[in-house]
Design a protein around this motif. Sequence first.
Motif, PDB file in Angstrom:
ATOM      1  N   LEU A 240       0.837  -1.197   0.000  1.00 18.62           N
ATOM      2  CA  LEU A 240       0.000   0.000   0.000  1.00 18.62           C
ATOM      3  C   LEU A 240       0.872   1.247   0.000  1.00 18.62           C
ATOM      4  O   LEU A 240       1.925   1.287   0.645  1.00 18.62           O
ATOM      5  N   PRO A 241       0.453   2.295  -0.708  1.00 20.79           N
ATOM      6  CA  PRO A 241       1.272   3.514  -0.756  1.00 20.79           C
ATOM      7  C   PRO A 241       1.359   4.189   0.603  1.00 20.79           C
ATOM      8  O   PRO A 241       0.390   4.203   1.373  1.00 20.79           O
ATOM      9  N   ASP A 242       2.532   4.738   0.896  1.00 24.36           N
ATOM     10  CA  ASP A 242       2.783   5.434   2.148  1.00 24.36           C
ATOM     11  C   ASP A 242       2.587   6.934   1.928  1.00 24.36           C
ATOM     12  O   ASP A 242       3.215   7.523   1.050  1.00 24.36           O
ATOM     13  N   HIS A 243       1.710   7.554   2.728  1.00 23.67           N
ATOM     14  CA  HIS A 243       1.384   8.970   2.559  1.00 23.67           C
ATOM     15  C   HIS A 243       1.905   9.841   3.694  1.00 23.67           C
ATOM     16  O   HIS A 243       1.507  11.008   3.798  1.00 23.67           O
ATOM     17  N   GLU A 244       2.798   9.311   4.509  1.00 27.76           N
ATOM     18  CA  GLU A 244       3.275  10.092   5.651  1.00 27.76           C
ATOM     19  C   GLU A 244       4.781   9.934   5.802  1.00 27.76           C
ATOM     20  O   GLU A 244       5.397   9.006   5.267  1.00 27.76           O
ATOM     21  N   GLY A 245       5.375  10.864   6.522  1.00 25.17           N
ATOM     22  CA  GLY A 245       6.797  10.804   6.825  1.00 25.17           C
ATOM     23  C   GLY A 245       7.647  11.576   5.834  1.00 25.17           C
ATOM     24  O   GLY A 245       7.171  12.146   4.859  1.00 25.17           O
ATOM     25  N   ASP A 246       8.954  11.600   6.108  1.00 27.56           N
ATOM     26  CA  ASP A 246       9.918  12.299   5.260  1.00 27.56           C
ATOM     27  C   ASP A 246      10.473  11.344   4.207  1.00 27.56           C
ATOM     28  O   ASP A 246      10.753  10.171   4.494  1.00 27.56           O
ATOM     29  N   VAL A 247      10.645  11.854   3.013  1.00 28.41           N
ATOM     30  CA  VAL A 247      11.168  11.051   1.905  1.00 28.41           C
ATOM     31  C   VAL A 247      12.281  11.851   1.232  1.00 28.41           C
ATOM     32  O   VAL A 247      12.082  13.023   0.873  1.00 28.41           O
ATOM     33  N   VAL A 248      13.433  11.238   1.072  1.00 25.56           N
ATOM     34  CA  VAL A 248      14.542  11.886   0.371  1.00 25.56           C
ATOM     35  C   VAL A 248      14.327  11.723  -1.128  1.00 25.56           C
ATOM     36  O   VAL A 248      14.134  10.615  -1.636  1.00 25.56           O
ATOM     37  N   VAL A 249      14.337  12.854  -1.857  1.00 24.50           N
ATOM     38  CA  VAL A 249      14.165  12.850  -3.305  1.00 24.50           C
ATOM     39  C   VAL A 249      15.339  13.595  -3.918  1.00 24.50           C
ATOM     40  O   VAL A 249      15.529  14.793  -3.668  1.00 24.50           O
ATOM     41  N   PHE A 250      16.121  12.888  -4.685  1.00 24.22           N
ATOM     42  CA  PHE A 250      17.277  13.508  -5.328  1.00 24.22           C
ATOM     43  C   PHE A 250      16.805  14.513  -6.379  1.00 24.22           C
ATOM     44  O   PHE A 250      15.846  14.285  -7.107  1.00 24.22           O
ATOM     45  N   GLY A 251      17.499  15.641  -6.439  1.00 21.02           N
ATOM     46  CA  GLY A 251      17.188  16.653  -7.431  1.00 21.02           C
ATOM     47  C   GLY A 251      16.325  17.784  -6.920  1.00 21.02           C
ATOM     48  O   GLY A 251      16.200  18.821  -7.580  1.00 21.02           O
ATOM     49  N   LEU A 252      15.703  17.615  -5.748  1.00 22.83           N
ATOM     50  CA  LEU A 252      14.885  18.701  -5.194  1.00 22.83           C
ATOM     51  C   LEU A 252      15.734  19.931  -4.910  1.00 22.83           C
ATOM     52  O   LEU A 252      16.860  19.828  -4.417  1.00 22.83           O
ATOM     53  N   ASP A 253      15.161  21.110  -5.173  1.00 24.02           N
ATOM     54  CA  ASP A 253      15.833  22.350  -4.823  1.00 24.02           C
ATOM     55  C   ASP A 253      15.623  22.691  -3.347  1.00 24.02           C
ATOM     56  O   ASP A 253      16.551  23.118  -2.662  1.00 24.02           O
ATOM     57  N   ARG A 254      14.381  22.511  -2.876  1.00 25.68           N
ATOM     58  CA  ARG A 254      14.004  22.856  -1.500  1.00 25.68           C
ATOM     59  C   ARG A 254      13.042  21.797  -0.989  1.00 25.68           C
ATOM     60  O   ARG A 254      12.441  21.050  -1.767  1.00 25.68           O
ATOM     61  N   PRO A 255      12.814  21.703   0.302  1.00 23.76           N
ATOM     62  CA  PRO A 255      11.815  20.767   0.812  1.00 23.76           C
ATOM     63  C   PRO A 255      10.418  21.087   0.264  1.00 23.76           C
ATOM     64  O   PRO A 255      10.070  22.238   0.009  1.00 23.76           O
ATOM     65  N   VAL A 256       9.626  20.048   0.094  1.00 24.82           N
ATOM     66  CA  VAL A 256       8.252  20.159  -0.404  1.00 24.82           C
ATOM     67  C   VAL A 256       7.329  19.493   0.598  1.00 24.82           C
ATOM     68  O   VAL A 256       7.624  18.405   1.110  1.00 24.82           O
ATOM     69  N   GLU A 257       6.203  20.150   0.855  1.00 25.65           N
ATOM     70  CA  GLU A 257       5.218  19.602   1.784  1.00 25.65           C
ATOM     71  C   GLU A 257       4.010  19.096   1.003  1.00 25.65           C
ATOM     72  O   GLU A 257       3.488  19.789   0.125  1.00 25.65           O
TER      73      GLU A 257
ATOM     74  N   ALA B 212       5.307  23.795  -2.749  1.00 29.41           N
ATOM     75  CA  ALA B 212       6.717  23.790  -3.144  1.00 29.41           C
ATOM     76  C   ALA B 212       7.215  25.220  -3.250  1.00 29.41           C
ATOM     77  O   ALA B 212       6.429  26.169  -3.331  1.00 29.41           O
ATOM     78  N   ARG B 213       8.533  25.391  -3.280  1.00 30.56           N
ATOM     79  CA  ARG B 213       9.122  26.732  -3.388  1.00 30.56           C
ATOM     80  C   ARG B 213       9.475  27.100  -4.821  1.00 30.56           C
ATOM     81  O   ARG B 213       9.593  28.281  -5.140  1.00 30.56           O
ATOM     82  N   THR B 214       9.673  26.100  -5.680  1.00 30.32           N
ATOM     83  CA  THR B 214      10.051  26.373  -7.066  1.00 30.32           C
ATOM     84  C   THR B 214       9.131  25.596  -7.998  1.00 30.32           C
ATOM     85  O   THR B 214       8.524  24.586  -7.626  1.00 30.32           O
ATOM     86  N   GLU B 215       9.042  26.061  -9.251  1.00 27.32           N
ATOM     87  CA  GLU B 215       8.187  25.380 -10.221  1.00 27.32           C
ATOM     88  C   GLU B 215       8.716  23.979 -10.531  1.00 27.32           C
ATOM     89  O   GLU B 215       7.942  23.028 -10.680  1.00 27.32           O
ATOM     90  N   ALA B 216      10.030  23.837 -10.628  1.00 30.26           N
ATOM     91  CA  ALA B 216      10.593  22.508 -10.900  1.00 30.26           C
ATOM     92  C   ALA B 216      10.222  21.530  -9.790  1.00 30.26           C
ATOM     93  O   ALA B 216       9.848  20.379 -10.053  1.00 30.26           O
ATOM     94  N   ASP B 217      10.315  21.984  -8.533  1.00 30.55           N
ATOM     95  CA  ASP B 217       9.954  21.113  -7.419  1.00 30.55           C
ATOM     96  C   ASP B 217       8.463  20.800  -7.416  1.00 30.55           C
ATOM     97  O   ASP B 217       8.043  19.721  -6.977  1.00 30.55           O
ATOM     98  N   LEU B 218       7.648  21.725  -7.906  1.00 30.82           N
ATOM     99  CA  LEU B 218       6.208  21.484  -7.971  1.00 30.82           C
ATOM    100  C   LEU B 218       5.902  20.302  -8.895  1.00 30.82           C
ATOM    101  O   LEU B 218       5.155  19.380  -8.521  1.00 30.82           O
ATOM    102  N   TRP B 219       6.481  20.320 -10.095  1.00 30.42           N
ATOM    103  CA  TRP B 219       6.225  19.222 -11.030  1.00 30.42           C
ATOM    104  C   TRP B 219       6.934  17.950 -10.594  1.00 30.42           C
ATOM    105  O   TRP B 219       6.442  16.842 -10.854  1.00 30.42           O
ATOM    106  N   ARG B 220       8.068  18.088  -9.916  1.00 32.10           N
ATOM    107  CA  ARG B 220       8.744  16.911  -9.364  1.00 32.10           C
ATOM    108  C   ARG B 220       7.833  16.248  -8.328  1.00 32.10           C
ATOM    109  O   ARG B 220       7.690  15.022  -8.294  1.00 32.10           O
ATOM    110  N   ALA B 221       7.183  17.069  -7.507  1.00 28.11           N
ATOM    111  CA  ALA B 221       6.287  16.535  -6.476  1.00 28.11           C
ATOM    112  C   ALA B 221       5.031  15.940  -7.095  1.00 28.11           C
ATOM    113  O   ALA B 221       4.509  14.927  -6.599  1.00 28.11           O
TER     114      ALA B 221
END
Length: 791
Positions: A31-48, A61-70
């Motif tokens: 089942l997919p996990d929807h909680e906790g911290d996840v390390v994602v390579f390539g992020l500019d800033r943390p995303v909530e 997100a803080r940047t547009e790239a991080d928005l689409w990454r998320a």
Amino acid sequence: MPRLLRTVALASLALLFAAAAGIFWLLWASLPDHEGDVVVFGLDRPVEIVRDEFAIPHVRARTEADLWRALGFVHGTDRPAQLEFTRRLGRGRLAELLGETALPLDRFFRTLGLARAAEAGLSAYRDEERALLDAYAEGVSAAFARARPLPPELLALGADLEPWRAADTLLVHRLMALEVARAWRRELVHARLARMLPADRLAELLAEEEGTTEPAPAGRARLDFSEPAREWFPELSVAGSGSNVFVVAGSRTRSGAPLLASDPHLPFQVPGTWYLAVLETPTLSLAGGTVPGLPAVVIGRNRELAWGMTTTGADTEDLVRLRVDPRDPGRYLLPEGSEAFRVRVETIAVRGRDPERLVVRETRFGPVVTDVVPGARAVAEPGEELVLQWIGLREDDRTLGAGRSIARARSIEEFLAALADFASPVQNLAVADRSGRIGFAVAGRVPARRAHDGALPARAWTGEAEWLGFLPPEALPRRVDPPEGFIANANERPVGVDHPRLLARFWESPLRGIRLRELLVDRRDLDFEAARAIQLDLVSGAARTLLPVLSPLLRRAGLSGEARAAAEALALWDGTMAPDRTEPLLFAAWQEAFERALLEDEVGALARPLFAARPELPARLVDKAPHWCDDVRTPSSEDCATIARAAFLEAFAALSDRLGGDWRRWRWSSEHPAEMLHRPFGELPVLGSLLSLRVPIGGDATSLSVGAFRALGPGGPFPAHHGPGLRLIVDLAEPGIAAVVATGQVGHPLSRHYRDLTGLWARGDLVRLGSGSPESRGGSMLQRLVPGDRR
């Protein structure tokens, strides 16, 4: 000995329990996990990421790239198996998992070369757009890497999740474009009809479908009804497979601000096509319907604008007839001589057997599809091949770049300017902005044909199959702030019959569009509830068109007993396909039986796609060409009253046999569920029933709340296979949107979010999104994506 047997039995039972427990653990742990911290390579800033009570993600997100990454991350988290199967479909790699049953699909997609076109298409995107495509792919891949154990569908088939790439995103886009590219299949139907019928009888069937009975303008090819053809391609589009959209100016709304409503119609399936999301950065705020695999809000809003869309129905593809050079089978004939086929060899892996070698021939028009499209070989004359020419195979498609520009637009003018890069599929886009303006535009590439109108397969050796480029943007319809104060489209013709350029020769039925305008034209106080009621309208355009013609025939035909009582109830009915009514069931069964009696004797199986494309056709034939009512298989001469009576009695008897004699207890809901088959296991016994979703709904193919169906036999049942998988309403006087999807957000069958929106959707309820924090609405699932160092 008995003690030994008991010991063996107990040991076997223990092993079975252990195996079952292991399987259950694997399923539960996947089942997919929807909680906790996840390390994602390539992020500019943390995303909530905060998910609400329906697991709808609100991404900050803080940047547009991080928005689409998320967005890629949440798509990959909640729909990994769907993404993998979609990618394999487009790549022609399903047989690796499903065996020989998937070979026809793999052969078609390998021949089409959709994956090759997607790979080549990456070069068309600007550097900043390519960076965002890569960011989205990184997000999907990060989610795939965490999907351990694998989703149950992949686990069962022994598959794995390969990293997502930007080319896979372009492949998903082209697959969606192919789904609405239907003109080439219609060409085959017309060619088959031309073989079967004299020119005047064929003209009677197709005149309304063309939208005009006037001669074609000078310089445009006429229908050649003598063209030879012997077979047809059965996968014609069904009625109701389009969409509705309307946008209303503030002068007609209760709030004084524009209001937009959009509900696209696609095949029902689970996991569903659509995925809801709210996406925010300091400079960008988006909410609406996304499609797993695409970094875009396809239908929705930003801070200043709201937009929705329907499929235009523009003719963007041709079947092309090639003559093979009789002196050299490696070449085909053109007006100026001959040209060599380009040949490539595809190797298709097949589960349970040796790989298959597929030889693909390509031409200047497109790939040769004669042997991979059902019936195409029989259509081609001796020494001929059939080729598919389609704008979706071009490498210079930058439609996803247009999607990014739409998301950033702040005015009607910027929105319309963003459409310059929109290529495929051709769409009708409706838009409203917070300043009070509304607009409409047809966007995409429509071929400019040399000497062909798309009615029948074009001949390459005469030169008529050539495209001379694309229609200029100014030739495509656009309207801004019309005086009537609203814009509406339900896939009907968006231009008048006197439009100087050929967008399409054949158009979808106008019945839904007529009803939509009827509900809008006199309203000056539209609000959210009024817009919702319009989306949920169940009045059947087919019933309102056909019953005034058939009911008088039935009265003259002289019925008796319960059949007469049922016919009288049907004559008094207003055409509303409500789930709790009997009349829709009587009408659907009678309509199906009457349509068979009307045309099946002369065109056989082609009656179904004809009536699906033009549900108003039976009424027009009875009124304008009643000789079609005669059954040519009998020595007597039948009139329309005769076959109307026989069809009603047949339908009534079939319903009585299935449902019992008390017709007043029959209900449309019990015979007309929305059937959302699981992909790819929906057709399997037992498992398919467990994984698929079925929920009673109203409507038919011609009601605004679409529930397009096919009768599974005389008297039904009538499961709905197409409808509004997404409903969305935006009142620009308020923040956010109201929306719902037909399934749930999560594709895992054991998740409580697999089907938790289905009940809301069936009732016509919507969820408010983006107008407040999800935490205040019961959202408690918080996930943070944090940057990681690849070193």
